[in-house]
Design an enzyme around this catalytic site. Structure first.
Site, PDB file in Angstrom:
ATOM      1  N   ARG A 125      51.413   8.278  31.366  1.00 49.01           N
ATOM      2  CA  ARG A 125      50.107   8.905  31.157  1.00 49.01           C
ATOM      3  C   ARG A 125      50.191   9.884  30.003  1.00 49.01           C
ATOM      4  O   ARG A 125      50.026  11.090  30.166  1.00 49.01           O
ATOM      5  CB  ARG A 125      49.637   9.540  32.441  1.00 49.01           C
ATOM      6  CG  ARG A 125      49.111   8.442  33.345  1.00 49.01           C
ATOM      7  CD  ARG A 125      48.777   8.906  34.683  1.00 49.01           C
ATOM      8  NE  ARG A 125      47.647   8.140  35.201  1.00 49.01           N
ATOM      9  CZ  ARG A 125      47.141   8.315  36.398  1.00 49.01           C
ATOM     10  NH1 ARG A 125      47.629   9.233  37.188  1.00 49.01           N
ATOM     11  NH2 ARG A 125      46.128   7.594  36.801  1.00 49.01           N
ATOM     12  N   GLN A 170      46.338   6.339  26.789  1.00 52.09           N
ATOM     13  CA  GLN A 170      45.148   6.574  27.625  1.00 52.09           C
ATOM     14  C   GLN A 170      44.283   5.328  27.766  1.00 52.09           C
ATOM     15  O   GLN A 170      43.751   5.057  28.839  1.00 52.09           O
ATOM     16  CB  GLN A 170      44.317   7.702  27.039  1.00 52.09           C
ATOM     17  CG  GLN A 170      44.547   8.993  27.793  1.00 52.09           C
ATOM     18  CD  GLN A 170      43.818  10.178  27.209  1.00 52.09           C
ATOM     19  OE1 GLN A 170      43.034  10.045  26.275  1.00 52.09           O
ATOM     20  NE2 GLN A 170      44.091  11.341  27.736  1.00 52.09           N
ATOM     21  N   ASP A 229      45.383   3.035  30.664  1.00 53.40           N
ATOM     22  CA  ASP A 229      45.574   3.656  31.971  1.00 53.40           C
ATOM     23  C   ASP A 229      44.746   2.937  33.048  1.00 53.40           C
ATOM     24  O   ASP A 229      43.657   3.379  33.431  1.00 53.40           O
ATOM     25  CB  ASP A 229      45.182   5.140  31.872  1.00 53.40           C
ATOM     26  CG  ASP A 229      45.522   5.913  33.131  1.00 53.40           C
ATOM     27  OD1 ASP A 229      45.933   5.287  34.124  1.00 53.40           O
ATOM     28  OD2 ASP A 229      45.370   7.148  33.108  1.00 53.40           O
ATOM     29  N   SER A 274      43.894   4.858  36.370  1.00 57.26           N
ATOM     30  CA  SER A 274      42.696   5.713  36.294  1.00 57.26           C
ATOM     31  C   SER A 274      41.428   4.879  36.364  1.00 57.26           C
ATOM     32  O   SER A 274      40.451   5.268  37.016  1.00 57.26           O
ATOM     33  CB  SER A 274      42.695   6.530  34.997  1.00 57.26           C
ATOM     34  OG  SER A 274      43.624   7.564  35.085  1.00 57.26           O
ATOM     35  N   TYR A 299      51.681  15.271  38.106  1.00 55.63           N
ATOM     36  CA  TYR A 299      51.495  14.654  39.421  1.00 55.63           C
ATOM     37  C   TYR A 299      51.916  15.611  40.514  1.00 55.63           C
ATOM     38  O   TYR A 299      52.826  16.431  40.328  1.00 55.63           O
ATOM     39  CB  TYR A 299      52.344  13.397  39.546  1.00 55.63           C
ATOM     40  CG  TYR A 299      51.780  12.210  38.836  1.00 55.63           C
ATOM     41  CD1 TYR A 299      50.649  11.564  39.315  1.00 55.63           C
ATOM     42  CD2 TYR A 299      52.383  11.714  37.687  1.00 55.63           C
ATOM     43  CE1 TYR A 299      50.126  10.466  38.667  1.00 55.63           C
ATOM     44  CE2 TYR A 299      51.872  10.610  37.036  1.00 55.63           C
ATOM     45  CZ  TYR A 299      50.739   9.990  37.528  1.00 55.63           C
ATOM     46  OH  TYR A 299      50.228   8.909  36.892  1.00 55.63           O
TER      47      TYR A 299
HETATM   48  P1  NAD Z   1      47.245  10.422  42.412  1.00 51.79           P
HETATM   49  O1  NAD Z   1      46.447   9.209  42.694  1.00 51.79           O
HETATM   50  O2  NAD Z   1      48.729  10.310  42.335  1.00 51.79           O
HETATM   51  O3  NAD Z   1      46.892  11.531  43.547  1.00 51.79           O
HETATM   52  C1  NAD Z   1      45.565  11.891  43.834  1.00 51.79           C
HETATM   53  C2  NAD Z   1      45.477  13.383  44.080  1.00 51.79           C
HETATM   54  O4  NAD Z   1      46.105  13.703  45.309  1.00 51.79           O
HETATM   55  C3  NAD Z   1      46.148  14.235  43.019  1.00 51.79           C
HETATM   56  O5  NAD Z   1      45.189  15.085  42.440  1.00 51.79           O
HETATM   57  C4  NAD Z   1      47.199  15.011  43.804  1.00 51.79           C
HETATM   58  O6  NAD Z   1      47.389  16.323  43.308  1.00 51.79           O
HETATM   59  C5  NAD Z   1      46.612  15.016  45.186  1.00 51.79           C
HETATM   60  N1  NAD Z   1      47.576  15.321  46.267  1.00 51.79           N
HETATM   61  C6  NAD Z   1      48.845  14.880  46.430  1.00 51.79           C
HETATM   62  N2  NAD Z   1      49.406  15.412  47.544  1.00 51.79           N
HETATM   63  C7  NAD Z   1      48.447  16.183  48.115  1.00 51.79           C
HETATM   64  C8  NAD Z   1      48.405  16.993  49.285  1.00 51.79           C
HETATM   65  N3  NAD Z   1      49.467  17.103  50.097  1.00 51.79           N
HETATM   66  N4  NAD Z   1      47.258  17.657  49.555  1.00 51.79           N
HETATM   67  C9  NAD Z   1      46.191  17.560  48.734  1.00 51.79           C
HETATM   68  N5  NAD Z   1      46.166  16.815  47.633  1.00 51.79           N
HETATM   69  C10 NAD Z   1      47.270  16.134  47.307  1.00 51.79           C
HETATM   70  O7  NAD Z   1      46.751  11.174  41.120  1.00 51.79           O
HETATM   71  P2  NAD Z   1      45.850  10.695  39.909  1.00 51.79           P
HETATM   72  O8  NAD Z   1      44.444  10.729  40.318  1.00 51.79           O
HETATM   73  O9  NAD Z   1      46.360   9.393  39.421  1.00 51.79           O
HETATM   74  O10 NAD Z   1      46.115  11.839  38.828  1.00 51.79           O
HETATM   75  C11 NAD Z   1      46.911  12.961  39.048  1.00 51.79           C
HETATM   76  C12 NAD Z   1      47.014  13.841  37.821  1.00 51.79           C
HETATM   77  O11 NAD Z   1      47.265  13.110  36.626  1.00 51.79           O
HETATM   78  C13 NAD Z   1      45.764  14.604  37.540  1.00 51.79           C
HETATM   79  O12 NAD Z   1      46.164  15.856  37.042  1.00 51.79           O
HETATM   80  C14 NAD Z   1      45.090  13.854  36.450  1.00 51.79           C
HETATM   81  O13 NAD Z   1      44.196  14.646  35.716  1.00 51.79           O
HETATM   82  C15 NAD Z   1      46.306  13.462  35.663  1.00 51.79           C
HETATM   83  N6  NAD Z   1      46.014  12.315  34.815  1.00 51.79           N
HETATM   84  C16 NAD Z   1      46.358  12.381  33.492  1.00 51.79           C
HETATM   85  C17 NAD Z   1      46.071  11.307  32.652  1.00 51.79           C
HETATM   86  C18 NAD Z   1      46.438  11.328  31.208  1.00 51.79           C
HETATM   87  O14 NAD Z   1      46.845  12.328  30.712  1.00 51.79           O
HETATM   88  N7  NAD Z   1      46.332  10.219  30.513  1.00 51.79           N
HETATM   89  C19 NAD Z   1      45.474  10.176  33.158  1.00 51.79           C
HETATM   90  C20 NAD Z   1      45.131  10.138  34.511  1.00 51.79           C
HETATM   91  C21 NAD Z   1      45.427  11.218  35.332  1.00 51.79           C
END
Ligand code: NAD
Length: 386
Positions: free
Chosen positions: A122, A127, A130, A133, A229
């Site tokens: 990521r 991007q 992805d 996402s 993450y």
């Molecule tokens: P994910 O599907 O791995 O997890 C979903 C959410 O669950 C996350 O926000 C995580 O913090 C939360 N979580 C995990 N354990 C938890 C707990 N015990 N209690 C409550 N919440 C909990 O995550 P995702 O949606 O794929 O993305 C996670 C991070 O990556 C975010 O910060 C997102 O903005 C970032 N991201 C960055 C890019 C990029 O830079 N290209 C792209 C996509 C996502």
């Protein structure tokens, strides 16, 4: 060089790996694209649409596989499909390398080069590739619609001649990509939304969508890794979250759970006790069903009822929105494919900072360390030249 797409055969799957608009792009890169007949039908794309975009259509699956230099899929192909590909062929798709590494052994044995869309780093440069996402966006959106059409009440605040109808109360757990989309969708429908996440950074994003962020004092604990993450929490930290959630679930009409920790079982956030404390007519949509669920009572792809509270854990909501899910996925894989094709030929640069980390198997070896570790000592580690 042949890029091949099969009709997806997994139960309930309606997505297709490449949409006609992407076929055009790949043909412009001098690749030949071959599509199994009716591959796009459930995503509202006919064989004719594909032909017009420059693809060859065929019903001969065996021939398609034998001629494939690159097989692009949505779901991981079966061992039988892997065995029909020629050695050194490339497979690109959601391969579940961390959840089910064993299922990739046949690809390793067949000498295939496999790339998992789950492993695309990521970073800014990747991007457009992805796919996690993209699918999380669709799942978060659809989860709210499923909830809205299942609960015995309306979402918006309504002032009518017959009196006021209060808005639905929605609790979203995990404010990553799916959670944020769920919040935005619930807000658009007029719901009052609260959300919880262990990553402090999520708070600002939640508030910017007009929802309330539930803060838990985790005593300065490290909750995220360098990649942004969430990390696996201690039992004590998890308990603090669970207690807060149980309190807020009591008044929720809808609970949407999306919490995941990559490569681990999903954290259990909604206990049986918390479900027992919820009001009749409420619903939980657990989007973490494929990795064990966030709710103690969830069963993947089943609908359960407990004291009038419905619990659903659909594992493939993106497939229920096949046009847009396929469109986004197709764009993601096409962006990735453009890194593998040079002058119409396959050109794999393992030193590329997107290609290398996305690779699972190559030239008879498992090149992803985490997958290799899961597969055990039988697998040789190494990073062979392309
Ligand atoms: P994910 O599907 O791995 O997890 C979903 C959410 O669950 C996350 O926000 C995580 O913090 C939360 N979580 C995990 N354990 C938890 C707990 N015990 N209690 C409550 N919440 C909990 O995550 P995702 O949606 O794929 O993305 C996670 C991070 O990556 C975010 O910060 C997102 O903005 C970032 N991201 C960055 C890019 C990029 O830079 N290209 C792209 C996509 C996502």
């Amino acid at each position: 060089m042949n890029i091949v797409v099969l009709r997806e055969t997994a139960g309930g799957e309606a997505r297709v790996a490449l949409m006609p608009e992407s076929v055009k792009k790949l043909v412009n890169l001098k690749a030949a694209v071959k599509i199994e007949s009716d591959a796009g039908l459930l995503a509202a794309r006919t064989d004719e649409d594909y032909s017009q975009s420059g693809a060859e259509i065929t019903t001969d699956r065996k021939d398609l596989l034998a001629s494939a230099d690159i097989l692009v899929t949505v779901n991981r192909p079966s061992a039988d499909v892997f065995s029909q590909l020629k050695s050194r062929a490339v497979v690109l798709g959601f391969l579940r390398p961390l959840d089910e590494p064993d299922a990739l052994e046949p690809a390793l044995t067949a000498g295939l080069t496999t790339f998992a869309m789950e492993l695309v780093p990521r970073i800014t440069r990747a991007q457009s590739m992805d796919a996690l996402s993209s699918m999380a966006t669709v799942a978060g959106y659809k989860a709210v619609l499923v909830a809205a059409s299942s609960i015995p009440r309306m979402f918006p605040l309504l002032m009518t001649a017959a009196g006021t109808v209060p808005p639905a109360r929605v609790l979203v757990l995990g404010a990553g990509v799916a959670g944020l989309q769920a919040i935005a969708t619930a807000r658009r429908l007029g719901g009052v939304v609260e959300a919880y996440d262990v990553r402090a950074a999520a708070g600002e994003q939640v508030r910017s969508l007009g929802a309330t962020f539930l803060d838990v004092d985790l005593g300065g604990l490290k909750t995220e890794d360098a990649g942004g993450y969430a990390v696996e929490l201690s039992e004590e930290a998890l308990k603090r979250g669970r207690d807060l959630i149980a309190e807020h679930a009591k008044t929720a009409d809808v609970v949407i759970t999306t919490a995941q920790v990559p490569g681990r079982r999903a954290p259990q956030l909604v206990t049986e006790e918390a479900v027992n404390g919820m009001r009749r007519g409420a619903i939980i949509i657990d989007l973490a069903g494929a990795t064990g669920g966030n709710c103690a009572l969830s069963k993947a792809d089943q609908t359960i009822e407990r004291n009038g509270v419905v619990i659903m854990a659909p594992t493939n909501l993106p497939a229920t929105v096949p046009v847009h899910a396929s469109q986004l996925y197709s764009r993601n894989v096409t962006a990735f494919l453009s890194l593998l094709i040079k002058d119409g030929e396959l050109n794999i640069d393992m030193n590329d900072d997107v290609v290398g980390p996305s690779c699972v198997t190559h030239a008879g070896q498992v090149v992803n360390q985490r997958v290799a570790a899961s597969l055990g000592a039988a697998v040789e580690l190494g990073t062979p030249a392309a």
